[in-house]
Design a protein around this motif. Sequence first.
Motif, mmCIF file in Angstrom:
data_model
loop_
_atom_site.group_PDB
_atom_site.id
_atom_site.type_symbol
_atom_site.label_atom_id
_atom_site.label_comp_id
_atom_site.label_asym_id
_atom_site.label_seq_id
_atom_site.Cartn_x
_atom_site.Cartn_y
_atom_site.Cartn_z
ATOM 1 N N GLU A 1 41.777 32.284 85.538
ATOM 2 C CA GLU A 1 43.098 32.630 85.027
ATOM 3 C C GLU A 1 43.479 31.708 83.871
ATOM 4 N N PRO A 2 44.394 32.156 83.009
ATOM 5 C CA PRO A 2 44.700 31.412 81.785
ATOM 6 C C PRO A 2 45.024 29.938 82.020
ATOM 7 N N ASN A 3 45.830 29.625 83.014
ATOM 8 C CA ASN A 3 46.171 28.217 83.222
ATOM 9 C C ASN A 3 45.585 27.655 84.511
ATOM 10 N N GLU A 4 44.502 28.300 84.940
ATOM 11 C CA GLU A 4 43.881 27.824 86.178
ATOM 12 C C GLU A 4 43.377 26.388 85.997
ATOM 13 N N LYS A 5 43.640 25.599 87.016
ATOM 14 C CA LYS A 5 43.161 24.215 86.997
ATOM 15 C C LYS A 5 41.672 24.230 87.305
ATOM 16 N N LEU A 6 40.879 23.761 86.377
ATOM 17 C CA LEU A 6 39.432 23.801 86.555
ATOM 18 C C LEU A 6 38.905 22.402 86.852
ATOM 19 N N HIS A 7 37.759 22.370 87.524
ATOM 20 C CA HIS A 7 37.187 21.098 87.941
ATOM 21 C C HIS A 7 35.793 20.945 87.338
ATOM 22 N N PHE A 8 35.700 20.062 86.355
ATOM 23 C CA PHE A 8 34.471 19.934 85.583
ATOM 24 C C PHE A 8 33.639 18.726 85.999
ATOM 25 N N SER A 9 32.325 18.902 85.933
ATOM 26 C CA SER A 9 31.400 17.776 85.942
ATOM 27 C C SER A 9 30.700 17.757 84.593
ATOM 28 N N ILE A 10 30.837 16.658 83.893
ATOM 29 C CA ILE A 10 30.114 16.486 82.636
ATOM 30 C C ILE A 10 28.786 15.839 82.991
ATOM 31 N N VAL A 11 27.722 16.619 82.848
ATOM 32 C CA VAL A 11 26.405 16.140 83.276
ATOM 33 C C VAL A 11 25.657 15.599 82.065
ATOM 34 N N LEU A 12 25.239 14.369 82.159
ATOM 35 C CA LEU A 12 24.575 13.705 81.037
ATOM 36 C C LEU A 12 23.227 13.163 81.484
ATOM 37 N N GLY A 13 22.314 13.077 80.526
ATOM 38 C CA GLY A 13 21.099 12.318 80.775
ATOM 39 C C GLY A 13 19.928 13.140 81.289
ATOM 40 N N ILE A 14 20.137 14.445 81.491
ATOM 41 C CA ILE A 14 19.003 15.302 81.862
ATOM 42 C C ILE A 14 18.298 15.730 80.590
ATOM 43 N N LYS A 15 16.992 15.638 80.564
ATOM 44 C CA LYS A 15 16.261 16.143 79.402
ATOM 45 C C LYS A 15 16.463 17.646 79.311
ATOM 46 N N GLY A 16 16.885 18.103 78.163
ATOM 47 C CA GLY A 16 17.229 19.507 77.992
ATOM 48 C C GLY A 16 18.739 19.674 77.877
ATOM 49 N N GLY A 17 19.487 18.706 78.384
ATOM 50 C CA GLY A 17 20.946 18.662 78.238
ATOM 51 C C GLY A 17 21.340 17.531 77.305
ATOM 52 N N ALA A 18 22.634 17.287 77.201
ATOM 53 C CA ALA A 18 23.112 16.247 76.293
ATOM 54 C C ALA A 18 22.722 14.860 76.805
ATOM 55 N N PRO A 19 22.249 14.006 75.920
ATOM 56 C CA PRO A 19 21.905 12.635 76.312
ATOM 57 C C PRO A 19 23.148 11.868 76.785
ATOM 58 N N ALA A 20 22.895 10.827 77.567
ATOM 59 C CA ALA A 20 23.977 10.025 78.134
ATOM 60 C C ALA A 20 24.453 8.993 77.121
ATOM 61 N N THR A 21 25.398 9.386 76.268
ATOM 62 C CA THR A 21 26.003 8.449 75.321
ATOM 63 C C THR A 21 27.514 8.492 75.496
ATOM 64 N N VAL A 22 28.149 7.433 75.080
ATOM 65 C CA VAL A 22 29.604 7.389 75.186
ATOM 66 C C VAL A 22 30.235 8.453 74.305
ATOM 67 N N ARG A 23 29.659 8.670 73.128
ATOM 68 C CA ARG A 23 30.244 9.676 72.251
ATOM 69 C C ARG A 23 30.139 11.065 72.862
ATOM 70 N N ASN A 24 28.999 11.400 73.434
ATOM 71 C CA ASN A 24 28.883 12.707 74.074
ATOM 72 C C ASN A 24 29.897 12.853 75.204
ATOM 73 N N LEU A 25 30.039 11.812 76.005
ATOM 74 C CA LEU A 25 30.994 11.864 77.103
ATOM 75 C C LEU A 25 32.407 12.097 76.567
ATOM 76 N N LEU A 26 32.770 11.312 75.568
ATOM 77 C CA LEU A 26 34.120 11.383 75.021
ATOM 78 C C LEU A 26 34.386 12.745 74.384
ATOM 79 N N ASN A 27 33.412 13.232 73.620
ATOM 80 C CA ASN A 27 33.591 14.538 72.976
ATOM 81 C C ASN A 27 33.788 15.629 74.017
ATOM 82 N N MET A 28 33.026 15.556 75.083
ATOM 83 C CA MET A 28 33.124 16.616 76.079
ATOM 84 C C MET A 28 34.444 16.510 76.842
ATOM 85 N N VAL A 29 34.877 15.314 77.152
ATOM 86 C CA VAL A 29 36.196 15.170 77.799
ATOM 87 C C VAL A 29 37.281 15.767 76.895
ATOM 88 N N ASP A 30 37.198 15.472 75.595
ATOM 89 C CA ASP A 30 38.219 15.975 74.674
ATOM 90 C C ASP A 30 38.230 17.498 74.590
#
Lengths: 310, 310, 310, 310
Positions: free
Chosen positions: B199-228
Amino acid sequence: MKPNLLSDENVIITVAITGGAHGKWSNPNLPLTPEEQAKDALECYDAGATVCHIHVRGEDGLATADLNVYNKTVRLIKERCPIITQIGNGIGARVEYGVKVSKSGRRYGQALKMATLEERLNLLNISPQPDMFTINAGTFEFRTNMRGMETNSLFNNPIDFNQKYVNGCKKIGVGIEIEVYDTSHIANIMDLVDMGVFEPNEKLHFSIVLGIKGGAPATVRNLLNMVDLLPEGSTWQVVTIGRYNLRTTMIAMCMGGNIRTGLEDTVYYRKGELVKNNAQLVERMVRLAKEMGREPATIDEAREILQLKK
Amino acid sequence: MKPNLLSDENVIITVAITGGAHGKWSNPNLPLTPEEQAKDALECYDAGATVCHIHVRGEDGLATADLNVYNKTVRLIKERCPIITQIGNGIGARVEYGVKVSKSGRRYGQALKMATLEERLNLLNISPQPDMFTINAGTFEFRTNMRGMETNSLFNNPIDFNQKYVNGCKKIGVGIEIEVYDTSHIANIMDLVDMGVFEPNEKLHFSIVLGIKGGAPATVRNLLNMVDLLPEGSTWQVVTIGRYNLRTTMIAMCMGGNIRTGLEDTVYYRKGELVKNNAQLVERMVRLAKEMGREPATIDEAREILQLKK
Amino acid sequence: MKPNLLSDENVIITVAITGGAHGKWSNPNLPLTPEEQAKDALECYDAGATVCHIHVRGEDGLATADLNVYNKTVRLIKERCPIITQIGNGIGARVEYGVKVSKSGRRYGQALKMATLEERLNLLNISPQPDMFTINAGTFEFRTNMRGMETNSLFNNPIDFNQKYVNGCKKIGVGIEIEVYDTSHIANIMDLVDMGVFEPNEKLHFSIVLGIKGGAPATVRNLLNMVDLLPEGSTWQVVTIGRYNLRTTMIAMCMGGNIRTGLEDTVYYRKGELVKNNAQLVERMVRLAKEMGREPATIDEAREILQLKK
Amino acid sequence: MKPNLLSDENVIITVAITGGAHGKWSNPNLPLTPEEQAKDALECYDAGATVCHIHVRGEDGLATADLNVYNKTVRLIKERCPIITQIGNGIGARVEYGVKVSKSGRRYGQALKMATLEERLNLLNISPQPDMFTINAGTFEFRTNMRGMETNSLFNNPIDFNQKYVNGCKKIGVGIEIEVYDTSHIANIMDLVDMGVFEPNEKLHFSIVLGIKGGAPATVRNLLNMVDLLPEGSTWQVVTIGRYNLRTTMIAMCMGGNIRTGLEDTVYYRKGELVKNNAQLVERMVRLAKEMGREPATIDEAREILQLKK
């Protein structure tokens, strides 16, 4: 320069034991006299700190440019322990009361009286010689809440002055710590490199200062952006003033940076709980460092990293 | 959504006790059987964890889609303690050996055999009903080092499948955790919002997964960008696989996020030292949370935050 | 790698004249036959383009893996002008209708049938030999609106396949363009460097692809982050699909990047106005380049920059 | 506040025709007298500019705080055309020669003599009343190359002064443009909002100033970070001083921002080619706006957007 989340280098813990503005009204445990400062420095050294960042106070408890007090403080600290002594070249601000007069003649307000550039240059004559001096890489209006009142003052750091200061430090063979309060301050330092004041590949030692009104706010993005702007090969620590202190310091330590703590930066240990003494803050940082697999740097390691003479 | 460096909200600690790929060859303390998992879940609950992220294993110790094993594992955990049960809908990958044959007829290599979409959908029938299911917000090639060999497999998560999964979860009234492995995965979820799946304002629950090969590397910038990039009002945790686990988890906790730890994510407690048991990892996170002025969330608090039925 | 706002290097303009999915239903001016493509390639060359990115179509107007069509198209283009020929190794997707059958027996929907990995590898046998091949640096679900209907398909680009492709290109001595659709794809390429598939300091040629559903959205931050992640010494262009095309392309050109335009990327010249022909898009880019003090690269310059054999 | 790459709003083009420091030695086409300025303003208006940013000069060609000159300049401009008049409240800097004396008695160097805060406040009395005043959101050392010599001066913008200025503008009903030169300046403005100087949801009009030594360097990341920090609902333009002017201006226009050009910001039209007149710069911006599907805002539109009284 990229953060390094895998860094297991020993962390240099600097403790800024006093600061140049607030007084015992903020926290009665703030060390003011040379004896109090030397006592705190020793306790912090024992707790794991390797650098002691110093501002001194006169008999009225306010910041002073009096070289006698500086000399005595540095001497007493050096007598107690081999902690690296670092002088904040801003000296500090004296809180003055009743300095404004309204049209109706009412005296009100307070002001911060900053040290002059001459007084600040004169610190290079402190004896015994300290190990490092801090330069501040840009001019801005320093705004701070002092005794419950917003109090502003010009923190004047012209590039000509910084050039002179760096030359002075190099002449007497002491180390330099560079405090940057925003993006533009890093560019100022790059200009000093271009001007030949620093050598092209000179290893520089930065403090990214966050959370002061008038400087960059304490956010993760600001921290990260400023780390990325530093020249390759630099060392860096984060200095956060106020309630963001603990979290940004932990993040910096995670990112492979060095850190600074102390009553200059935070008078609260946690929300609503005043710091008991500087060593309490150092101890927490040592615990956190160990949790993440880093150890506090020894004096010898820190002298090598910061390129200080033996 | 901005990080909040002042957050003193209680932190939801999820523990991913087993994972879907590696075996006791990585760490002999990895819990595999339903009994072992229930034991670890209880210990973690006692240590302060509120959510248990679950993958189950067959008698051969490899990931299985067998509902009997899921049922038994969830039941045993629920019998031991009220920890929130969360099923990773990827099930996991079975390591298969000798699956490649070279032109000369030589058998070599190994592969990961991933669960099928049907097997994954079938998890919605686990009984007793778990509290939450994890969806994975995008397709990518999951690359991992297994038994010393780079092993790749397609982690297929088509948007149609995710739509079905979300609808299935909503129908049976269980909670949803959304794992995003890169920028594009967050956009995929925003598309599901546009499609009306959320739903448009549904509260969603995210896991930002970092560090798996094939996904985004575990860097502070990647974490911050994804949180934003997360929609306002979401909750989030970071999930970091491998040696970056501890640092990014600490940073996330500093930033006001929730966190996940566990033997699925890291088999080492620190460099060169294997984890003894899942509770050891939870205990460290609890210590760190307390150092920064946060407490572990209780089960009731977490159920409220994650909008789970009572 | 940092953007360079002062770059006055000549800009390599690539034109993607056709693409591998949409048809004349999107824009009747889309060139499909070898003859149409050769005509457009020549016009674009005359307008200032130096690279022609090629997908070919069968007699039904849909993407085909038929080498005869590739051979003829490349040959005709080479006969017309010396524009650099670049083959998109994804080949494209055939739109298929009525491929889904609901439980009630109703046929509905459409699907994209992607080329197989074998068909894609076979492109290395095109004769006459093209100058470059494009590899796609990661697997994801490619989602696109085709004939007014959301249509999804797996764009499979396993790292083993890319390794083979790069080796194949190097063996026959053709250039490689690397398309990255998100942060993780750049990491995949860095892994190929670590694996020795690319040499440690090999100059790589990246396309940052934005705006495809399933990949990273077209935002300035995504563009900037991805540029910053590229290895030092790379060249890069931006490829933006859809309505964000013009703005991100201008920004990339401002930042010192190369650019790509063409009917593959945008069928609209501006809001509500269909592109007349590929050359119209090239001409606009040439005008914009000149406004900012850059000139279109010549064929010889581009061959040197892209390290193509003479 | 996010950049909007799809914005097709009409763009407000401000032209800063003169500036407060450099003289005809930089570019002989710089308009200095009220008559020259009025002529340029009219030409720029005809070319598509809607706002004219004004600094005036005395008979010696240097910046002056003389209200008579301001009055005459504003009057002449208003007589020629309805362009919106905007006064830069910094006034400018007078270049002074021979102001330093070395120990040996040698006179050398030059300095910039900045206007006083009183002179700057006095601009609120200009008659006829201009439409807008510019405030500068922070104090810093303004460093500039003047006649081939690095010349530094304190640009003093205390928050108390800005508070007074905003109050003064609101009292007389004129518009306000806010110039921010770094991250910290935006925080200063947010503090003015907290202090009630600006209203909580007041629509603010920002200029992100880049490329001045002493302020943030002209990089895409700095621009993007500062745009992201602006309060929701603000308008913004980029002001770039020097050789980065054209590229950052184009990028800002792509991002949906307004823009500023003019001889204050750049004396070169392109590398090695002096600007002929301000209108030449405006014309280029109009061409670029049209290429990207935006039109120059009309006076009426700009007055509405900038909330100026009719």
